[in-house]
Motif scaffolding. Structure first.
Motif, PDB file in Angstrom:
ATOM      1  N   LEU A 195     -13.416  -4.726 -31.998  1.00 58.98           N
ATOM      2  CA  LEU A 195     -12.201  -5.054 -31.260  1.00 58.98           C
ATOM      3  C   LEU A 195     -11.135  -4.004 -31.549  1.00 58.98           C
ATOM      4  CD1 LEU A 195     -11.877  -8.919 -31.835  1.00 58.98           C
ATOM      5  CD2 LEU A 195     -12.832  -7.749 -29.852  1.00 58.98           C
TER       6      LEU A 195
ATOM      7  N   GLN B  76     -11.149 -13.582 -28.418  1.00 58.78           N
ATOM      8  CA  GLN B  76     -12.392 -13.818 -29.126  1.00 58.78           C
ATOM      9  C   GLN B  76     -12.197 -14.812 -30.272  1.00 58.78           C
ATOM     10  OE1 GLN B  76     -15.557 -11.904 -28.079  1.00 58.78           O
ATOM     11  NE2 GLN B  76     -14.050 -12.275 -26.458  1.00 58.78           N
TER      12      GLN B  76
ATOM     13  N   ASP C 294     -13.005 -17.117 -25.317  1.00 54.52           N
ATOM     14  CA  ASP C 294     -14.433 -16.994 -25.624  1.00 54.52           C
ATOM     15  C   ASP C 294     -14.622 -17.444 -27.066  1.00 54.52           C
ATOM     16  OD1 ASP C 294     -17.085 -16.316 -25.745  1.00 54.52           O
ATOM     17  OD2 ASP C 294     -16.771 -14.153 -25.646  1.00 54.52           O
TER      18      ASP C 294
ATOM     19  N   LEU D 135     -11.273  -7.308 -24.518  1.00 48.08           N
ATOM     20  CA  LEU D 135     -11.681  -8.223 -25.581  1.00 48.08           C
ATOM     21  C   LEU D 135     -10.744  -8.007 -26.762  1.00 48.08           C
ATOM     22  CD1 LEU D 135     -14.229  -7.938 -23.733  1.00 48.08           C
ATOM     23  CD2 LEU D 135     -15.593  -8.375 -25.766  1.00 48.08           C
TER      24      LEU D 135
ATOM     25  N   GLY E 152     -17.610 -15.774 -28.937  1.00 48.55           N
ATOM     26  CA  GLY E 152     -17.790 -14.330 -28.839  1.00 48.55           C
ATOM     27  C   GLY E 152     -18.995 -13.926 -28.020  1.00 48.55           C
TER      28      GLY E 152
ATOM     29  N   GLY F 291     -18.689 -10.416 -26.013  1.00 48.66           N
ATOM     30  CA  GLY F 291     -18.917  -9.235 -26.834  1.00 48.66           C
ATOM     31  C   GLY F 291     -20.393  -9.019 -27.104  1.00 48.66           C
TER      32      GLY F 291
END
Length: 293
Positions: free
Chosen positions: A233, A195, A219, A163, A222, A225
């Motif tokens: 991150l 992200q 994504d 991520l 997010g 996550g």
């Protein structure tokens, strides 16, 4: 849950457990010292630093091949490269020596060290059991071609999910490490899940940095996550072929710390399970309109 988040502040749970163990040891030692003996606060803190130093030295010694060409990385602790058991052993031996030299410190220091180490061991074991019971989230993301794809389609082989975001300095520093690993380990599938950024901005970043990555996914909200419980991150997740979370790493990866994390996989050539990415997803990002490829 991999991080503890308070507003915009996020800390890895394993780091929080370590700090909590030191705080508990200090409190217990102080309480015992009130009934007789010296306050072990300074001794506990110095033992904590000594244990961390021993854990770092042990890690560097074990993975020396990754440090010898760039010795400055030895003092770069951002990769989280520590071996716990050598640190604990050195801490306990040093505590015994301190207690032998200073009888008035013996009882408070002993209670403090035992309570702190016991808490850390039990909490770390519980966290590991929790992590290994976590499964690969069943969510959909976008690939570089703008197509929707489910993470579950990547099951069937060892899986590494990173991520990241272009605005994150540790993400930018570790990206060449992950790029090299993707090239050197074809038996693993690496997914780079960006992200909340646009495809254009990510494509521009990869082009200007000279990075060549397969399996870049997007994504926008997010959700991944949130699903894995990490709001920090970079976060890198390591999944078994059947979708179980084997381990995770929060923060920057170095060659050494990534090599240690990859040891969790059974990648023998005879293994029938090999990572096979969906045919429509193993694409590199298209070049920006303004670029010539």
């Amino acid at each position: 849950m991999l991080t503890f988040t308070l507003g915009t502040f996020a800390i890895a749970l394993n780091h929080l457990l370590l700090i909590s163990a030191l705080a508990l040891a200090t409190f217990v030692g102080w309480r015992v010292a009130k009934r007789g003996g010296d306050n072990p606060e300074s001794a506990l803190f110095s033992l904590f630093l000594l244990g961390m130093l021993a854990a770092r030295i042990a890690f560097v010694a074990l993975y020396w091949s990754h440090y010898r060409n760039d010795p400055w990385q030895i003092i770069d602790l951002r990769d989280g490269g520590f071996l716990a058991w050598p640190g604990v052993i050195v801490l306990l031996l040093a505590a015994l020596y301190r207690g032998w030299r200073r009888p008035a410190l013996r009882r408070p220091l002993g209670f403090g060290v035992v309570s702190g180490v016991a808490f850390w061991l039990l909490a770390t074991l519980s966290l590991n059991i929790y992590e290994q019971g976590t499964r690969l989230p069943d969510i959909s993301l976008r690939n570089a071609a703008g197509e929707t794809i489910k993470l579950s389609e990547y099951q069937g082989g060892p899986l590494v999910i990173n991520l990241w975001a272009t605005w994150c300095p540790p993400c930018r520093r570790e990206m060449p490490v992950l790029e090299n690993a993707q090239q050197q380990r074809p038996d693993l599938t690496f997914l780079f899940v960006n992200q909340a950024e646009s495809m254009q901005s990510v494509a521009t970043f990869l082009e200007t940095q000279g990075l060549s990555l397969n399996n870049v996914l997007f994504d926008r909200r997010g959700r991944l996550g949130q699903a894995v419980g990490s709001m920090a991150l970079p976060t890198t997740l390591f999944y078994s072929p059947d979708g179980r979370l084997l381990t995770s790493h929060l923060g920057e990866l170095s060659n050494a710390s990534l090599a240690r994390a990859l040891e969790t996989f059974d990648t023998s050539p005879s293994s029938p399970n090999q990572a096979v990415a969906p045919a429509n997803s193993a694409r590199k990002l298209p070049c920006p309109a303004s670029a010539t490829c």
